[in-house]
Design a protein around this motif. Structure first.
Motif, PDB file in Angstrom:
ATOM      1  N   PHE A   1      40.707  40.181  43.290  1.00 48.36           N
ATOM      2  CA  PHE A   1      41.374  41.056  42.329  1.00 48.36           C
ATOM      3  C   PHE A   1      40.531  42.301  42.098  1.00 48.36           C
ATOM      4  O   PHE A   1      41.025  43.431  42.193  1.00 48.36           O
ATOM      5  N   PHE A   2      39.240  42.102  41.788  1.00 49.24           N
ATOM      6  CA  PHE A   2      38.369  43.225  41.453  1.00 49.24           C
ATOM      7  C   PHE A   2      37.999  44.075  42.668  1.00 49.24           C
ATOM      8  O   PHE A   2      37.508  45.188  42.505  1.00 49.24           O
ATOM      9  N   ARG A   3      38.266  43.595  43.852  1.00 49.91           N
ATOM     10  CA  ARG A   3      38.084  44.415  45.055  1.00 49.91           C
ATOM     11  C   ARG A   3      39.137  45.522  45.081  1.00 49.91           C
ATOM     12  O   ARG A   3      38.897  46.611  45.585  1.00 49.91           O
TER      13      ARG A   3
ATOM     14  N   GLU B   1      45.196  48.796  35.682  1.00 52.18           N
ATOM     15  CA  GLU B   1      45.296  49.556  36.923  1.00 52.18           C
ATOM     16  C   GLU B   1      46.403  49.046  37.849  1.00 52.18           C
ATOM     17  O   GLU B   1      46.834  49.752  38.746  1.00 52.18           O
TER      18      GLU B   1
ATOM     19  N   SER C   1      40.218  47.750  39.062  1.00 56.32           N
ATOM     20  CA  SER C   1      39.099  47.663  38.128  1.00 56.32           C
ATOM     21  C   SER C   1      39.450  46.817  36.904  1.00 56.32           C
ATOM     22  O   SER C   1      38.571  46.215  36.299  1.00 56.32           O
ATOM     23  N   ASP C   2      40.722  46.787  36.530  1.00 54.76           N
ATOM     24  CA  ASP C   2      41.179  45.958  35.418  1.00 54.76           C
ATOM     25  C   ASP C   2      42.687  45.775  35.535  1.00 54.76           C
ATOM     26  O   ASP C   2      43.322  46.356  36.411  1.00 54.76           O
ATOM     27  N   LYS C   3      43.271  45.002  34.643  1.00 56.80           N
ATOM     28  CA  LYS C   3      44.694  44.680  34.766  1.00 56.80           C
ATOM     29  C   LYS C   3      45.592  45.879  34.477  1.00 56.80           C
ATOM     30  O   LYS C   3      46.709  45.939  34.975  1.00 56.80           O
TER      31      LYS C   3
ATOM     32  N   LYS D   1      39.376  35.823  41.746  1.00 55.86           N
ATOM     33  CA  LYS D   1      39.113  36.939  40.833  1.00 55.86           C
ATOM     34  C   LYS D   1      38.335  38.042  41.535  1.00 55.86           C
ATOM     35  O   LYS D   1      38.574  39.223  41.282  1.00 55.86           O
ATOM     36  N   SER D   2      37.417  37.657  42.417  1.00 53.40           N
ATOM     37  CA  SER D   2      36.645  38.699  43.110  1.00 53.40           C
ATOM     38  C   SER D   2      37.553  39.539  44.008  1.00 53.40           C
ATOM     39  O   SER D   2      37.335  40.743  44.149  1.00 53.40           O
TER      40      SER D   2
ATOM     41  N   VAL E   1      43.187  38.272  33.928  1.00 51.55           N
ATOM     42  CA  VAL E   1      42.957  38.561  35.339  1.00 51.55           C
ATOM     43  C   VAL E   1      42.951  37.264  36.146  1.00 51.55           C
ATOM     44  O   VAL E   1      43.494  37.199  37.250  1.00 51.55           O
TER      45      VAL E   1
END
Length: 192
Positions: free
Chosen positions: A44-46, A53, A49-51, A41-42, A30
């Motif tokens: 990305f997670f906004r 997705e 949920s994971d790679k 990275k934050s 990620v």
């Protein structure tokens, strides 16, 4: 990180597909995806949920467009005519960026069992959206399921042909998926 730029979800998808193709899905982190996309990275997670997705980015929109096209088809449309309307509606949202990404995405999926499984789930979701829209139109359940599955197959076949074809900017996806649907309709007639 640089100042905020628009289009983070799209940049993340492109970065991920490129990295999956270059070094494999399992070897891609990620953090690498976020760095390549120019986000944290934050961020990305906004969006994801994971790679895994990243592969289904836009699935909800695609499902909605397919269902809306089916819902808005003429009242007297037969099931596959309604599916064609859904395919046409969804195809209108696919542009040159989707066409350029297609071959790289295909290669990334082919190289990863996990991505193949996620891609299969995406197909199930698209078929379910079309089936539900057909059932809401009064199409009997078995017919609606079959038409929904044929719609997914037509979309996938048409998209693959579009991505592999000549790169004429004016050439949209719709003729490819509609032609694939017609081919499938003809093939079902030969089943007996």
């Amino acid at each position: 990180m640089a100042r905020w730029q628009p289009g983070a979800p799209q940049r993340l998808v492109v970065a991920a597909v490129d990295l999956f193709t270059e070094q494999g899905y399992d070897a891609t982190t990620v953090a690498q995806i976020a760095e390549r996309a120019g986000v944290t990275k934050s961020t990305f997670f906004r969006y994801f949920s994971d790679k895994r997705e990243l592969l289904v980015a836009g699935q909800e929109t695609l499902s909605r467009l397919l269902a809306d096209g089916i819902t808005e088809a003429p009242a007297d449309a037969k099931p596959l005519e309604a599916v064609a309307a859904g395919l046409e509606r969804a195809s209108s949202a696919m542009g040159p960026a989707n066409r350029e990404l297609g071959p790289r995405l295909k290669a990334a999926v082919a190289a990863s069992t996990e991505l193949q499984e996620r891609d299969a789930l995406k197909s199930v979701g698209l078929a379910a959206a079309m089936t539900a829209a057909l059932v809401a139109r009064g199409v009997p359940d078995p017919t609606a399921h079959l038409a929904g599955e044929l719609g997914v197959l037509a979309f996938k076949r048409g998209y693959a042909q579009w991505c592999d074809g000549e790169r004429d900017e004016a050439d949209g996806l719709a003729p490819y998926v509609l032609s694939a649907l017609e081919d499938l309709r003809a093939a079902t007639a030969s089943l007996g």
